[in-house]
Scaffold this active site. Structure first.
Site, PDB file in Angstrom:
ATOM      1  N   LYS A  32       0.812  -1.224   0.000  1.00  0.00           N
ATOM      2  CA  LYS A  32       0.000   0.000   0.000  1.00  0.00           C
ATOM      3  C   LYS A  32       0.842   1.270   0.000  1.00  0.00           C
ATOM      4  O   LYS A  32       0.437   2.295  -0.556  1.00  0.00           O
ATOM      5  CB  LYS A  32      -0.975  -0.024   1.180  1.00  0.00           C
ATOM      6  CG  LYS A  32      -2.113  -1.029   0.979  1.00  0.00           C
ATOM      7  CD  LYS A  32      -3.108  -0.968   2.101  1.00  0.00           C
ATOM      8  CE  LYS A  32      -4.359  -1.752   1.775  1.00  0.00           C
ATOM      9  NZ  LYS A  32      -4.111  -3.134   1.355  1.00  0.00           N
ATOM     10  N   GLY A  78      -8.616  -6.207   4.383  1.00  0.00           N
ATOM     11  CA  GLY A  78      -9.664  -6.779   5.209  1.00  0.00           C
ATOM     12  C   GLY A  78      -9.756  -6.190   6.608  1.00  0.00           C
ATOM     13  O   GLY A  78     -10.310  -6.811   7.516  1.00  0.00           O
ATOM     14  N   PHE A 107      -7.859  10.782   8.517  1.00  0.00           N
ATOM     15  CA  PHE A 107      -9.173  10.147   8.520  1.00  0.00           C
ATOM     16  C   PHE A 107     -10.136  10.971   7.666  1.00  0.00           C
ATOM     17  O   PHE A 107     -10.283  12.183   7.875  1.00  0.00           O
ATOM     18  CB  PHE A 107      -9.700  10.022   9.950  1.00  0.00           C
ATOM     19  CG  PHE A 107     -11.088   9.465  10.040  1.00  0.00           C
ATOM     20  CD1 PHE A 107     -11.323   8.135   9.757  1.00  0.00           C
ATOM     21  CD2 PHE A 107     -12.158  10.276  10.392  1.00  0.00           C
ATOM     22  CE1 PHE A 107     -12.609   7.609   9.829  1.00  0.00           C
ATOM     23  CE2 PHE A 107     -13.444   9.767  10.470  1.00  0.00           C
ATOM     24  CZ  PHE A 107     -13.664   8.422  10.185  1.00  0.00           C
ATOM     25  N   LYS A 137     -17.596  -5.881   2.647  1.00  0.00           N
ATOM     26  CA  LYS A 137     -18.770  -5.402   1.921  1.00  0.00           C
ATOM     27  C   LYS A 137     -19.926  -6.397   2.026  1.00  0.00           C
ATOM     28  O   LYS A 137     -19.730  -7.607   1.975  1.00  0.00           O
ATOM     29  CB  LYS A 137     -18.405  -5.188   0.450  1.00  0.00           C
ATOM     30  CG  LYS A 137     -17.257  -4.206   0.239  1.00  0.00           C
ATOM     31  CD  LYS A 137     -16.685  -4.323  -1.165  1.00  0.00           C
ATOM     32  CE  LYS A 137     -15.421  -3.504  -1.321  1.00  0.00           C
ATOM     33  NZ  LYS A 137     -14.713  -3.776  -2.579  1.00  0.00           N
ATOM     34  N   GLU A 139      -9.808   1.736  -5.979  1.00  0.00           N
ATOM     35  CA  GLU A 139     -10.767   2.084  -4.929  1.00  0.00           C
ATOM     36  C   GLU A 139     -10.457   3.463  -4.366  1.00  0.00           C
ATOM     37  O   GLU A 139      -9.302   3.795  -4.098  1.00  0.00           O
ATOM     38  CB  GLU A 139     -10.735   1.025  -3.824  1.00  0.00           C
ATOM     39  CG  GLU A 139     -10.955  -0.387  -4.360  1.00  0.00           C
ATOM     40  CD  GLU A 139     -11.503  -1.340  -3.323  1.00  0.00           C
ATOM     41  OE1 GLU A 139     -11.640  -0.934  -2.155  1.00  0.00           O
ATOM     42  OE2 GLU A 139     -11.803  -2.481  -3.689  1.00  0.00           O
ATOM     43  N   ARG A 188      -7.276  -7.860  -9.474  1.00  0.00           N
ATOM     44  CA  ARG A 188      -8.012  -9.108  -9.715  1.00  0.00           C
ATOM     45  C   ARG A 188      -9.456  -8.769 -10.047  1.00  0.00           C
ATOM     46  O   ARG A 188      -9.864  -7.610  -9.975  1.00  0.00           O
ATOM     47  CB  ARG A 188      -7.970  -9.982  -8.457  1.00  0.00           C
ATOM     48  CG  ARG A 188      -8.466  -9.225  -7.221  1.00  0.00           C
ATOM     49  CD  ARG A 188      -8.593 -10.093  -6.001  1.00  0.00           C
ATOM     50  NE  ARG A 188      -8.793  -9.326  -4.787  1.00  0.00           N
ATOM     51  CZ  ARG A 188      -9.929  -8.788  -4.382  1.00  0.00           C
ATOM     52  NH1 ARG A 188     -11.010  -8.926  -5.136  1.00  0.00           N
ATOM     53  NH2 ARG A 188     -10.017  -8.114  -3.261  1.00  0.00           N
ATOM     54  N   VAL A 207     -15.441  -9.558  -6.159  1.00  0.00           N
ATOM     55  CA  VAL A 207     -16.683 -10.274  -5.842  1.00  0.00           C
ATOM     56  C   VAL A 207     -17.876  -9.579  -6.500  1.00  0.00           C
ATOM     57  O   VAL A 207     -18.754 -10.215  -7.072  1.00  0.00           O
ATOM     58  CB  VAL A 207     -16.896 -10.341  -4.311  1.00  0.00           C
ATOM     59  CG1 VAL A 207     -18.243 -10.973  -3.983  1.00  0.00           C
ATOM     60  CG2 VAL A 207     -15.766 -11.109  -3.646  1.00  0.00           C
TER      61      VAL A 207
END
Length: 447
Positions: free
Chosen positions: A115, A163, A201, A236, A274, A291, A294
């Site tokens: 990241k 996650g 934040f 999600k 994202e 990738r 989902v």
């Protein structure tokens, strides 16, 4: 490419098999001992058992997967999502064995998987990033200095994270050091990498992602955005396309930024950039998933496309000639998990005694389960994805409620009742929510 081995399980394995068949490609399913009775094993041209139930001994065991490809004569491997899908070493090993890895180059996966490096890469490409440290910080002192410069509250995040692991929010200097140590320990235990970075934040954030496909030959196109703000503990639960808060101008700017970032790493395959969008409609890069996601079906429904087919085509070296895709209509996806929403979403594995998926125009159900199937406790609890498509968001909500009413799953608890209540919440219907919405949402227990 003639034969594709799917290095995954569940609904995504079956989803890939379907597209491969329509493209005239043979398929090989790999499975653990507890997945012997899955539909992917039944519908693939060939199937190979690669080990016992634990993922480390089967779906994450690279030598067993490569051996399965060699034994069956597969010349390509599709990793799906999860497991080895973002493992750069796996991509390199596939290349070393003359197997087409259906995804980005190993170097791209490495860059975007870290990241800190990903943030630096995007910043250099002109993509807006959240204020914070320039990559990983050396220690708590450097972290605190970065936090002061960004301004409290700040997020402490794992460089190799995902996650929600290795992530903490510090509201002030007093709690920063304690949370920094906790996040580093958790990151080390989860990823074998305790490095951390600091970000400001973002207030009232919306989680918006842009779906991309690149050919690795200088062309990247986007397929619009997905709204992914309905999540619990960074996982999600419901996604939709397009987002209720984006207008054409913001969609264009976010799409352009995502493409610029993908071009900076010569992106090949399907991927997702994202972003966090704050209450002022300013957006910031969060991460890139190298990738298929989902939630890719909602994009497929509003762009009338097959993203798995795009993955296969560019993996074979096909150059992209078409441009960006503008969403038409509205699509919603509910993740149906084998969990009890009235008991803090506790897992609910077991045998499905009755199963009937909804039908009708604009209703799609991606699933690998059936009546008589036993959901094992070993893997992710998702057992189905229910997707609807309509002309407007309001009509899509109505259609989804109808479809959920028709969904029969007996023998275990599922998240169907949660989705039924969520879709009738006035705030959700109005599009008034952010990533913390479920912390304010109260489920009504059944009578």
């Amino acid at each position: 490419m003639k034969k594709v081995l799917i290095a995954n399980r569940g609904e995504i394995a079956l989803r890939i098999i379907r597209t491969c068949r329509e493209m005239g490609l043979q398929t090989v399913a790999v499975y653990s001992t507890v997945d012997r009775d899955t539909l992917a094993v039944r519908f693939a041209d060939e199937a190979v058992c690669i080990g016992p139930a634990p993922s480390a001994q089967s779906y994450l065991k690279i030598p067993a997967i490569i051996a399965a490809a060699e034994v069956t004569g597969a010349d390509a491997i599709h990793p799906g999502y999860g497991f080895l899908s973002e493992n750069a070493e796996f991509a390199r090993i596939c290349d070393d064995h003359d197997l087409t890895f259906i995804g980005p180059k190993a170097e791209t996966i490495s860059k975007m998987g870290d990241k800190s490096v990903a943030k630096e890469t995007m910043q250099a490409a002109g993509v807006p990033v959240v204020p914070g440290s320039d990559g990983a910080v050396e220690d708590v002192t450097e972290g605190l200095a970065a936090a002061r410069e960004a301004g409290f509250p700040v997020m402490i995040k794992a460089s190799a994270g995902g996650g929600g692991k290795g992530m903490r929010m510090a509201r002030d200097e007093a709690e920063f050091e304690k949370l920094f140590v906790a996040a580093g320990t958790e990151a080390q235990n989860a990823f074998g990498d305790g490095r951390l970075y600091i970000e400001k934040f973002v207030e009232e954030p919306r989680h918006i992602e842009i779906q991309l496909v690149g050919d690795g030959q200088g062309t990247v196109v986007h397929f619009g955005e997905r709204e992914c703000s309905i999540q619990r503990r960074h996982q999600k639960l419901l996604e939709e396309a397009p987002s209720p808060i984006l207008d054409p101008d913001l969609r264009q700017r976010m799409g352009d930024a995502a493409i610029a970032g993908a071009l900076a790493v010569d992106y090949r395959g399907a991927g997702t950039v994202e972003f966090l969008v704050d209450k002022n409609r300013d957006f910031y890069f969060m991460e890139m998933n190298t990738r298929i996601q989902v939630e890719h079906p909602v994009t497929e429904e509003v762009t009338d496309t097959d993203l798995i087919e795009w993955q296969l085509r560019v993996a074979e070296g096909e150059k992209i000639t078409s441009g960006n895709h503008v969403p038409v209509g509205h699509s919603i996806e509910c993740r149906i998990n084998a969990e009890d929403p009235f008991r803090n979403f506790s897992p609910s594995p077991g045998k499905i005694t009755a199963f009937h998926s909804p039908k009708g125009r604009g209703v799609r159900c991606d699933t690998h389960v059936y009546a008589g199937y036993t959901v094992p406790p070993t893997y992710d609890s998702m057992i189905a994805k229910l997707i609807v498509r309509e002309t407007t968001r309001d009509r899509a909500i109505t259609k989804m409620l109808r479809a959920l009413d028709e969904f029969i799953i007996e023998g275990l608890k599922t998240t169907v009742p949660f989705h039924q209540q969520l879709l009738q919440d006035p705030r959700f219907v109005a599009g008034d929510f952010d990533t913390k919405f479920l912390e304010r949402f109260e489920l009504t227990p059944p009578e």
